[in-house]
Each structure stands twice: as C-alpha cells, then as structure tokens.
Design a protein around this motif. Structure first.
Motif, PDB file in Angstrom:
ATOM      1  N   HIS A   1      66.243  61.216  19.499  1.00  0.00           N
ATOM      2  CA  HIS A   1      66.128  60.284  20.621  1.00  0.00           C
ATOM      3  C   HIS A   1      67.530  59.918  21.078  1.00  0.00           C
ATOM      4  CE1 HIS A   1      61.787  59.479  19.789  1.00  0.00           C
ATOM      5  NE2 HIS A   1      62.167  59.903  18.609  1.00  0.00           N
TER       6      HIS A   1
ATOM      7  N   TYR B   1      69.986  58.023  24.175  1.00  0.00           N
ATOM      8  CA  TYR B   1      70.043  57.006  25.222  1.00  0.00           C
ATOM      9  C   TYR B   1      71.427  57.046  25.850  1.00  0.00           C
ATOM     10  CZ  TYR B   1      66.493  55.378  21.920  1.00  0.00           C
ATOM     11  OH  TYR B   1      65.432  55.310  21.051  1.00  0.00           O
TER      12      TYR B   1
ATOM     13  N   TYR C   1      66.650  57.441  28.829  1.00  0.00           N
ATOM     14  CA  TYR C   1      66.243  57.719  27.452  1.00  0.00           C
ATOM     15  C   TYR C   1      65.591  59.094  27.437  1.00  0.00           C
ATOM     16  CZ  TYR C   1      62.756  57.458  23.611  1.00  0.00           C
ATOM     17  OH  TYR C   1      61.949  57.709  22.534  1.00  0.00           O
TER      18      TYR C   1
ATOM     19  N   ALA D   1      61.360  56.412  18.191  1.00  0.00           N
ATOM     20  CA  ALA D   1      61.263  55.615  19.416  1.00  0.00           C
ATOM     21  C   ALA D   1      61.187  54.129  19.107  1.00  0.00           C
ATOM     22  CB  ALA D   1      60.045  56.057  20.221  1.00  0.00           C
TER      23      ALA D   1
ATOM     24  N   ASP E   1      59.948  48.678  25.387  1.00  0.00           N
ATOM     25  CA  ASP E   1      60.496  49.884  25.989  1.00  0.00           C
ATOM     26  C   ASP E   1      61.658  50.352  25.125  1.00  0.00           C
ATOM     27  OD1 ASP E   1      61.912  47.863  28.659  1.00  0.00           O
ATOM     28  OD2 ASP E   1      62.594  48.154  26.621  1.00  0.00           O
ATOM     29  N   ASP E   2      62.480  51.173  25.690  1.00  0.00           N
ATOM     30  CA  ASP E   2      63.431  51.900  24.865  1.00  0.00           C
ATOM     31  C   ASP E   2      64.813  51.315  24.865  1.00  0.00           C
ATOM     32  OD1 ASP E   2      61.282  53.848  25.759  1.00  0.00           O
ATOM     33  OD2 ASP E   2      62.573  53.714  27.537  1.00  0.00           O
TER      34      ASP E   2
END
Lengths: 114, 112
Positions: free
Chosen positions: A31, A33, A48, A98, B97-98
């Motif tokens: 993951h 960002y 993301y 996540a 959310d992220d």
C-alpha cells in the motif's frame, strides 16, 4: 531492512517539463500513499495505490498529475507540464495493510520548478 | 470534516526548558492520533502515537495523552535539547479512509 525509498531527493525542472518521482515501499508493503508538502504547510494527501490499482485519488489535482504502482517496480508520481506552483516536497508512505494506521514515510523528493 | 489544529510557530526555547506544543482535533468516531517530527532536510519520522482515549504515547522523552473530552493531544517534554530542533506535526487517522490528516506543523528552535 530498508525503509521507504524515494528518488531523486532533489529535482529541478523548468516550466512545461515533466517530473517523475519514484517511490519504493518498505519490503512487504503493498500500500503506497503520496502526500504533498507546500512551503510552511503540513502534508496533504494526494493518492493511495495498491499494486496495479488506484484506490483513492481524491487529493490529486484533476489535470497534469497521475500516479501508478505497477506489478513490478516502484510507484511513480508523474507531473506533466510543471508550473511554479508545483514546487513542493512530495512524500511517499507505505503500509502493510489498508487498515494499518501506521504509515512509514520516505525522505521525500523536493521539486523545484524554475 | 476531519481536521487538526496545532499551535503556530516558531517556538523558541532555551535548552532544558519545558516544552508544550498544543494540538486539537476534529473528527467523528475514535481516530488514532500521532506526532511526527521532521528534522531539517529529512522526511517525517513517527515520534509517538495513541490509538484510544486516555492512552499516553511516549518516545525520546516526549509524551502526549489522548484526551477525548477536550479533543486534544498536546506534546510535552520536560527538558528539551538543541537536537530537538525540528518541525513537529500533529496528525490523525480515522480508518474510514486511507489518509492521514496533518496539522500545519510547529517549528521548534532550541537555543544552547
């Protein structure tokens, strides 16, 4: 055990050129960002991604900016036709999952547009 | 929407002084709260965190307590050093959310 890696650390571009920023997440993290830090400001979320998928791009400018995280290789943040207002520090972070509230940040790429 | 407000800098202190950097947040639910530190020319490092009300995060002599009743997460250190000079960011993560939501940062200068 390498952390999040970003390159280049410093990037200078003239107006109208393209900027490509690379991010390799921590080993085992899928993951990624991207955040942008304007001068004297905090970091603002941009996008993301998981492998081969954009999950949330709500913070990305609608034009000129794109991001990818291919199956193999680093994540790329691409800025086309850069303008002076794009000058900022761009930080990448990665996490194991996540829902993991801990994101590990890279050293950032400082983009200067002349 | 969710947000973080922290005291504006720069904050200038003498070595061995007591430090407080105020941080308050707005969020629904129960966010996780963080303090990140950014040394000159470097990226962000997680300094400490707290994930639920009344938790105290601590690291390198710094402490912050998650106060839900006042929606605050103030950073404190009893005796600062020159090497603590940096920019400190308060942040939250809701899990809905992220994204991590950051305050604007507080620049700290410690004088020898």
């Amino acid at each position: 055990n390498a952390g999040v890696m970003q390159n280049p650390r410093h990037l200078v571009r003239r107006r109208g050129q393209e900027a490509r920023l690379r991010c390799s997440p921590m080993k085992g993290h899928s993951h990624v960002y991207w955040y942008r830090q304007l001068p004297e400001e905090g970091l603002k979320f941009m996008v993301y991604l998981q492998k081969e998928n954009i999950i949330d791009e709500s913070g990305m400018p609608k034009e000129r900016f794109s991001a990818e995280f291919p199956k193999e290789g680093p994540s790329i943040l691409r800025i086309q036709q850069v303008v002076r207002g794009d000058s900022a520090a761009y930080f990448c972070a990665s996490s194991l999952s996540a829902s993991d509230n801990e994101q590990f940040f890279g050293p950032g790429t400082r983009l200067t547009v002349l | 929407g969710d947000s973080v407000t922290q005291m504006e800098g720069p904050v200038t202190l003498s070595e061995e002084a007591f430090l407080t950097i105020n941080c308050t947040y707005t969020a629904t639910g129960y966010p996780s709260l963080f303090w990140y530190v950014q040394y000159p020319g470097e990226g962000l490092q997680l300094l400490l965190k707290a994930t639920k009300a009344d938790d105290k995060g601590s690291n390198k002599g710094f402490e912050a307590t998650y106060r839900k009743e006042t929606t605050s997460f103030h950073l404190e250190k009893g005796s600062v050093q020159v090497s603590d000079s940096a920019v400190y960011f308060c942040a939250l993560f809701t899990g809905r959310d992220d994204k991590i939501i950051f305050g604007k940062g507080t620049r700290l200068h410690i004088l020898p």
